[in-house]
Design a protein around this motif. Structure first.
Motif, short mmCIF file in Angstrom:
data_model
loop_
_atom_site.label_atom_id
_atom_site.label_comp_id
_atom_site.label_asym_id
_atom_site.label_seq_id
_atom_site.Cartn_x
_atom_site.Cartn_y
_atom_site.Cartn_z
N UNK A 290 15.15 -45.68 32.51
CA UNK A 290 14.77 -44.15 32.51
C UNK A 290 14.21 -43.69 31.25
N UNK A 291 14.61 -44.55 30.06
CA UNK A 291 14.55 -44.05 28.67
C UNK A 291 13.19 -43.06 28.76
N UNK A 292 12.03 -43.75 28.76
CA UNK A 292 10.83 -42.85 28.25
C UNK A 292 10.66 -41.56 29.26
N UNK A 293 11.25 -41.78 30.46
CA UNK A 293 11.16 -40.63 31.47
C UNK A 293 12.07 -39.61 31.29
N UNK A 294 13.23 -39.87 30.30
CA UNK A 294 14.16 -38.65 30.09
C UNK A 294 13.84 -38.25 28.64
N UNK A 295 13.37 -39.17 27.60
CA UNK A 295 13.07 -38.73 26.34
C UNK A 295 11.99 -37.85 26.53
N UNK A 296 10.55 -38.21 26.92
CA UNK A 296 9.22 -37.78 26.46
C UNK A 296 9.35 -36.27 27.22
N UNK A 297 9.80 -36.29 28.46
CA UNK A 297 9.45 -34.78 28.84
C UNK A 297 10.33 -33.59 28.26
N UNK A 298 11.35 -33.92 27.78
CA UNK A 298 12.17 -33.14 26.89
C UNK A 298 11.27 -32.93 25.75
N UNK A 299 10.70 -33.71 25.02
CA UNK A 299 10.11 -33.46 23.85
C UNK A 299 8.61 -32.62 24.05
N UNK A 300 8.06 -33.16 25.08
CA UNK A 300 7.07 -32.30 25.53
C UNK A 300 7.23 -30.94 25.86
N UNK A 301 8.33 -30.61 26.21
CA UNK A 301 8.80 -29.00 26.76
C UNK A 301 8.94 -28.45 25.44
N UNK A 302 9.29 -28.84 24.32
CA UNK A 302 9.64 -28.27 23.27
C UNK A 302 8.39 -28.39 22.16
N UNK A 303 7.26 -28.98 22.71
CA UNK A 303 6.24 -29.11 21.64
C UNK A 303 5.24 -28.09 22.15
N UNK A 304 4.55 -27.35 20.88
CA UNK A 304 3.58 -26.36 21.39
C UNK A 304 2.39 -27.30 21.96
N UNK A 305 1.93 -26.71 22.93
CA UNK A 305 0.91 -27.49 23.60
C UNK A 305 1.45 -28.89 24.55
N UNK A 306 2.57 -28.64 24.64
CA UNK A 306 3.22 -29.85 25.25
C UNK A 306 2.95 -30.18 26.62
N UNK A 307 2.36 -29.05 27.31
CA UNK A 307 1.88 -29.38 28.67
C UNK A 307 0.53 -30.26 28.66
N UNK A 308 -0.12 -29.87 27.98
CA UNK A 308 -1.65 -30.83 27.91
C UNK A 308 -1.17 -32.15 27.15
N UNK A 309 -0.43 -32.17 26.18
CA UNK A 309 -0.20 -33.57 25.56
C UNK A 309 0.74 -34.29 26.50
N UNK A 310 1.51 -33.87 27.08
CA UNK A 310 2.35 -34.70 28.12
C UNK A 310 1.60 -35.13 29.16
N UNK A 311 0.68 -34.40 29.84
CA UNK A 311 -0.23 -34.60 30.92
C UNK A 311 -1.16 -35.83 30.42
N UNK A 312 -1.55 -35.66 29.21
CA UNK A 312 -2.66 -36.56 28.69
C UNK A 312 -1.56 -37.72 28.56
#
Ligand code: PFF
Length: 451
Positions: A290-312
Motif C-alpha cells: 500500500x506504500x505509494x497508495x498511502x503516501x501520495x494521496x496525502x502529499x497531493x492533498x497538501x500540495x497546491x494544485x494537488x488535485x491536478x498533479x495527483x490525477x496526472x
C-alpha cells in the motif's frame, strides 16, 4: 493476423527501445520497487538489486532479445527454431512455454494492482482529500476490503490492456508507448524535485544508499534478484516476443543498454521521490504494497494544485502499467495467432478472460478468501513470490545456459554483431558470472532460510 501473414517489424529502432522500455517500466518501478525497498529495510536491497541488473539483468536482456530476433516468432516457436538451428533438443521449447504461461500468471495480479491505480486516479480526480496518515491507511484498507470495487477496476484495467493487444502490434502497442512514456518521465522528474523541496530527500538518500551489511539476509538477496527480473521483464518471453519484431540492422547491445539504464533510473527516481515524501510525513516505509497508495494521496492533498498533479500522476502510472501489461499478454497471443491461426482479436479477448478469472480470485484473496493461505501468504503474495522469485530466475538461468553453452558461438556472434572485445566480455559474463550469480543467490537463500 493469419498464420501465413508476414511478421511486422517496429517502425524504427527508437520505437523498439520505447516499447521495450514501456514493458520494463511499469508498476515494478513505481509501486513494487519502493515498497519492496521499504519492506526489506532499504539499502542492502537496493545495492543487491543494482548488482543483479548489471551482472544478470543486462546480459540476459541481450540474450532474450537475441533469441527472439533469431527465432523470428513467438517465444515458443522462437525457442524451437533456435534450438533446431543449433542442433539442440526440442525440449528447449518448454522454456518458451514457461515464459508465456508465467507472464499470464503475473498479469493476473498485475492487473489487480493496475486496478488500484485507476481507482486512485478516479479518487484524485474527484477531489477526495486525505488529510492524515491514518486516513490514508484507512482509505487503502477500505479498497482492499471491497471485493466488488476491486473486481470492477481490475476488469477496467484488463479490458484496456486486451483492447490494445487485440488491435495489433504496430497500430496498438507501438503507438500507445510512443505517447505515454515521455510524459511519464516528465512527471517523475517533477515529483523528485517536489520531494526535494518539501520532503526529506537526504533521509531518502541515506535510506536507499548507505550500505548496511547486517541487512543482508537470504530473503533480501533473493527478493532483490527477483525484482531485477521483474523490473526488466525477464524470463517471461515478453522481451523475446518484442525482439522478434526487431529489424536485423539494430544493435541488440546498444538497445539493451538504454533499456536497462532507463528502467533502473525510473525505479531509483521513484524510490527517492516516494521516500522523501514518506519520511517527511512521518509515514512507515515498510508498510508493504500500500506504500505509494498511502503516501501520495496525502502529499497531493497538501500540495497546491494537488488535485491536478495527483490525477496526472496516477494517469501516468496507469500508462506505465498498461504498456507493461500489454507485453505480458502479447507472447501468448502471438503463439495462438501464429500457431493456431486464430484471429488476433479472438485470441486476445479469450486470453484476457482466463486471466480475468484468476484475477478475480486475487481480488478475493484480500477479503472474502483472506483466510486461505499457503506458507502464510495469500494468493496475491503467492503468485508474486512464485513468479518473481522462482519462475523468472530459473527461466533466466536456462536462457543463460542456452545462449552461453548450447548455441553455437558463430550464431550468437552473427546475431549480436559486436566487435570482438565487447562480444567476449558479454559472452563470458553470461556464461560464467550470470549463471554463477543466479545459482549463488538460490544457494544463499537455502542456507539462510529466514522468513
Ligand atoms: N517489468 C514490468 C514492471 O516493472 O512493471 C513488469 C513485467 C512486464 C514483468 C513484463 C514481466 C514481464 F514479462
Amino acid at each position: 493476423m493469419s498464420a501465413a501473414a508476414p511478421r511486422s517489424t517496429w517502425s524504427n529502432r527508437w520505437a523498439f527501445i520505447l516499447v521495450t522500455i514501456g514493458s520494463a517500466v511499469g508498476l515494478g518501478n513505481i509501486w513494487r520497487f519502493p515498497y519492496m525497498t521499504g519492506a526489506q529495510g532499504g539499502s542492502a536491497f537496493v545495492l543487491v538489486y543494482l548488482l543483479c541488473v548489471a551482472l544478470v539483468g543486462l546480459p540476459l536482456l541481450m540474450a532474450e532479445i537475441l533469441i527472439g530476433r533469431r527465432g523470428g516468432g513467438n517465444p515458443v516457436s522462437a525457442m524451437l527454431k533456435v534450438a533446431e538451428e543449433n542442433g539442440a533438443s526440442p525440449w528447449w521449447g518448454l522454456l518458451g512455454w514457461i515464459g508465456v504461461l508465467g507472464a499470464l500468471l503475473i498479469l493476473s495480479f498485475y492487473s489487480v494492482v493496475g486496478g488500484w491505480v485507476v481507482d486512485y486516479m478516479y479518487q484524485a480526480g474527484s477531489g477526495v482529500a486525505v488529510a492524515t496518515p491514518e486516513a490514508a491507511k484507512q482509505g487503502f484498507d477500505a479498497l482492499l476490503a471491497d471485493p466488488l470495487r476491486l473486481v470492477f477496476w481490475h476488469t477496467v484495467f484488463l479490458a484496456l490492456t486486451v483492447g490494445v493487444v487485440a488491435r495489433g502490434v504496430i497500430s496498438g502497442i507501438e503507438r500507445a508507448s510512443l505517447l505515454m512514456m515521455p510524459a511519464l518521465f516528465a512527471i517523475l522528474l517533477f515529483l523528485v524535485l517536489w520531494g526535494g523541496m518539501v520532503g526529506d530527500l537526504r533521509a531518502a538518500w541515506h535510506f536507499m544508499f548507505d550500505f548496511k551489511p547486517e541487512q543482508l539476509t537470504g530473503q533480501v538477496v533473493l527478493s532483490a534478484m527477483g525484482h531485477a527480473f521483474f523490473s526488466l521483464s525477464l524470463g517471461m518471453g515478453a522481451v523475446m516476443a518484442y525482439g522478434s519484431y526487431l529489424d536485423k540492422q539494430s544493435s541488440i547491445a546498444r538497445n539493451s543498454f538504454w533499456i536497462a539504464l532507463a528502467d533502473t533510473l525510473v525505479g531509483l527516481l521513484a524510490g527517492l521521490a516516494i521516500f522523501s515524501l514518506t519520511f517527511a510525513h512521518g509515514l512507515e516505509a515498510g508498510s508493504g504494497p500500500g506504500l505509494i497508495f498511502q503516501t501520495l494521496p496525502l502529499v497531493f492533498t497538501h500540495m497546491p494544485g494537488g488535485r491536478v498533479v495527483g490525477t496526472l500522476f496516477f494517469l501516468l502510472v496507469l500508462f506505465a502499467a498498461w504498456t507493461s501489461a500489454i507485453s505480458l499478454v502479447e507472447p501468448f497471443v502471438a503463439w495462438v495467432t501464429e500457431r493456431l491461426g486464430v484471429h488476433r482479436a479472438i485470441a486476445a479477448w479469450g486470453t484476457g478472460f482466463a486471466v480475468w478469472l484468476l484475477g478475480v480470485a486475487v481480488c478475493l484473496s484480500f477479503n472474502d478468501w483472506s483466510g486461505w493461505k499457503l506458507f502464510g501468504l495469500n494468493l496475491f503474495d503467492q503468485l508474486d513470490y512464485l513468479t518473481s522469485r522462482v519462475i523468472m530466475p530459473l527461466s533466466g538461468l536456462a536462457i543463460a545456459l542456452f545462449v552461453g553453452w548450447i548455441m553455437r558461438q558463430k550464431n550468437v556472434r552473427d546475431e549480436i554483431s559486436l566487435p570482438v572485445a565487447p562480444f567476449q566480455l558479454w559472452w563470458r559474463v553470461l556464461r560464467y558470472l550470470t549463471i554463477l550469480a543466479i545459482v549463488l543467490v538460490f544457494v544463499y537463500r537455502l542456507l539462510n532460510p529466514d522468513p
